[in-house]
Structures are given as structure tokens and as C-alpha cells.
Design a protein around this motif. Sequence first.
Motif: not given
Length: 570
Positions: A471, A461, A468
Motif C-alpha cells: 500500500t 482493506d 494488502v
Amino acid sequence: MPGSLTAPPVLSTPEMHIFEDPTPVTGISILQRSDEEIYLTYEIKRTVAEVREGKWRRIALQFPDEMLPDAPRVYEALQKGLQEISVEKDRIVGALDGSLADGHADGHADMGITPVAPSEEKLFILADTSYGSCCVDEIAAEHVDADVVVHYGRACLSPTARLPVVHVFTSQPLEMGPLLHAFEDTYPDKAKRVILMADVTYSCHVPLVFEALKERGYCNVYATRIVHNPSSPLPNRTVPNSVKEDSSPLIDWQLFHISDPPQSLLLTLSSRVSAIHIYHISTTSLSAKPKALIASTGLALRRRYALLTALSTVSIFGVLINTLSVKNYLHTIEYVKAQILAAGKQSYTFVVGKVNAAKVANFSEVGGWVVIGCWESSLVESKDFWKPVITPFELELALQEDGERVWTGEWRSDFQGILDEPTQRSTTTQVAEDKLSRQGRGRDDAADSDSEPESAPPEFDLRTGRYVSHTRPMLNSENVASRGTTSEHGSQSIQNSLIKRSKGDLAIIGGQVSPGAEYLKSKRTWKGLGSDFEIAYEESGAVVGASIEEGWSGIARGYTSGTGEASSRR
């Protein structure tokens, strides 16, 4: 982003915002209009003529909120105008019947003339709109089985899907002298290339202003005219002949806009013309010298770019339908869903009527929203929304990789232009499609399919710098869904097989990975009625929970219990 919400907002609408409408008002005075003003402002004569020409029998009248006080008088004026034409036609029909009685029936019969009395037209006032008042409300019109919609006030002029429309812009008065002085102060060079444009409620004054400027020596002023084409380089306006084939020379022109334009128009034109000057109608007071202010859209564009950048690591998108009347909105929904799926992300479609923060905050699993609406209502700028709300054009940029995303300053909101001229898909989207196809072809041969998510490059991010992990949950959806479900003959039996879910696997519904169900299983604390008791299926096989009992039934004057005894409760 600084100032962004960290928790869902309170799911209620404050009293002062209950009837809030995002459509900009036109500054119309609420003073009582005379009968002559009603006839001129609402163009009664033209409306009656078009209704008669179209041979429509059921007419729906759509007013914005600020014009609803005039709706009964407009209704009466239209009804009177239609009756006057009917009386005139009855007189002609009566004269024709008299001539037939005098012995000319054979001659008229040979000519194919059959005197028929005209039917009565029925008018209906639409007191509320399903979405924004700038759009034609075909849904409300179809409730009364209308043949045509007469739309009053400012309009986005988006093409409709089903019903014909008669637009009445309700032209507003404009003082010519202060406007001409403001134009001369803004453009002292009379050879400057200037496009003259106005909001639809003031568009009738553009030819008069153009002629007055020509008399004052301006030779390179172009007066726009209204066209029903939101995809035009100047949305819903004509363009100079020099830029009809190629719109790039439009950057050499400046724009002088009469009245406050919508924010979506400013963002669209910010990269197409060299400068935008806005003549605010409120500046025509006697105490202040009228002037045109230059529009600044840099801050708004940077804010939009920050929103789409924040959505680069979102795994679940919500497709928010904000129109049911604009032409080709269904094709746009399918296009957007295909783009999201090709990027390995999941999408869910929502129809909530008029959009507000309280409605969309109910779906906390959605990381970002894509609005499908008219070119004006697609731009939703409010700090009350918990998650960002973007347009289909911004979605294409958000789905690109961080290293490939280039913000050129261009912005557009009409989805028809996106369908006609789709942008080049990013490398990320192509890789996602190739990966999906490889998984479909080689899932039987790939014994180590479990390691594919771990071999994907990490994603971070850009706002927080955090890693993350999920995603693109749909990239490996087919392998996850088909794991252990292939029969001896290689056929899939996903729908009819009961498979124990291994720890770490995503939730599967109907043979497809469901990020929404995974969010419900792992993050939601309340999962609906009857979930207040823990139920253990896999641990001991015993079902722990409340037993099902038959409750009260019947009507309010005397309920009946499950045993058949009548209750004395009322």
C-alpha cells in the motif's frame, strides 16, 4: 462497494453521450429570440462599454452549447455596437481636425492632443470548450491571441490565471408571484433567519424578491450578492455581517435557493447552514402549486465517504488535471503530489481534456483519481468510472489511517481554500516523512534494511477484509533503489550502473522505484508493439524474437521497399 465495477468498461463512448457536458443547463428556451431580447439577454450595451474601457482589440466570445445558436446574432450586435462608437469617435476626431485647420493647432499641441483614428476590434466565437463550459477557456482564447474573454451563461467564477474576463450571465425571466407564495409556505415564521440566494442566471432578481419580502413583513432575510470568491462560506456570494469574522454562526441560518444548484454547492453548504430549500423553476406551471423542496445530501455524503474509504489501501494515485485556466492550479498539483508521496504512495499526472470513463480506464494500474479542476467540475459522480474519482479535500482524508479518519460531514471542493487553510496532517503522513528521512540518513549504516517492509504494521482493506501487502511502495524506495549502487567513496551511481534485478525487487526507472513499471512488468498482458515475442536475456543470453526489417517508404502513389525497388501498389 455494492454495484461497483469489477472490470474496465468498454473503451468507447456511446452515441448518445458523445457531446455530453457535465455543466448543468439553465433551462433556456431554444425559441428564436427577437433583436430586443438579444440586446437585453446578452447585455450588448454593457459588453461594448467594458470592451472600450479596457481598450481590448481581440475579443473571444465563449458560449455554452445551448447558446451557440444565438452566437452569430450576438457577434453581429457587438460588432454593430463597436462600429457605432467608432463612427462617433471619428466624428469627434473630424471636428478636432477642423479646429486644427482653423489655426488652433498650436493650442492643441500644447495640450498634448493627438487625433488618432480608433483601430478595429476583432471578435472570435469559441465553438467548443477545452473543459467544462462553466470555466473560462483561456486555452482556446490564446489560440486566437485574444486580449479578453467574454463568457456567456452560468459560470463557476473561478479566478483565471492569464486573461481578463467579462461575465455575462444572460439573465433569465422569473415569475415573482409563485415564488413569493412558495417562500411564504416554506417559512411561515416571518422572524426566521433566511439567506436568499439564486443561480447566477437568476441573481438579478434577488434584490426585487428581497424588497417584496420586506413589504410582506419578513425582517431577517439576507439578500446575497455575487462576488468572485469560491472560498467564501457561501461560494461566490456575500455573507451576513454577523458571520464575516467567524462563519460558525452561519449554521443558525436557512438557505432559500432559486433554481437548481450544482451538486458541489449542495454538498459544500450541507454542513454550513441548517437547511436548504430549493425553488425549482419548473414548478411554476399553472397545474401545480409552486413549492420549495428541502435538499437532502445525506446519501450523497455517505457515498463520497465510501469512495475515499475504498482508497485507503491504494498504492498508485492518478492526478487528473481538469483545468488549465483556474488560478493556482499548478500549486495545487504540487501540493497533492507532495501529500501522496509523504504517505508513501506513488502518483502520476494526466491531462486528458474533458474527463470521461473511457479515457481514464486506459490506465488500469491507477487505483484512484484526484481531480484538479474548478470547484464545480472537481466533483465527478458517475457509476461508469472503474476507479473512484475524488477531490483534493477528500484525498487528505483518504491518506489518513483508519483509526484516525473522522468524517464530520464537512465537504469542500475549492482547492484554493485547501491551500490557504491546510488541514492538520495525520499521524500516518508524519510517520511516512520520518521514515523517509531516517532511510536517507541511515541507509549506509542499516545492514538489515531489507526487513523494514516486513516490520511495518499490516494493512487491510476495510471493504473486503483482505490483507494488502504493497500500500505504500515509496516508503522504502530509496533503500530499494540504492541497494548495491554505492561506490567505494560512498557516492551514488544509480544512473550509470547496470545492476541485475533480484527476484522480489520492485522495478526501478532512473534510480527511483516505479509502481507503474512494476504493474506493466507483472500484470499487463500486452505491453506495446513488438512484445508479441518472448525475449530471453538472463536465462541463455540468446535473443529470441523477430528480426528487424526495413518496411515500405515513400508516398501513397508509389512506395519504395527497403531494397530501393519501386512498388506498383497505389
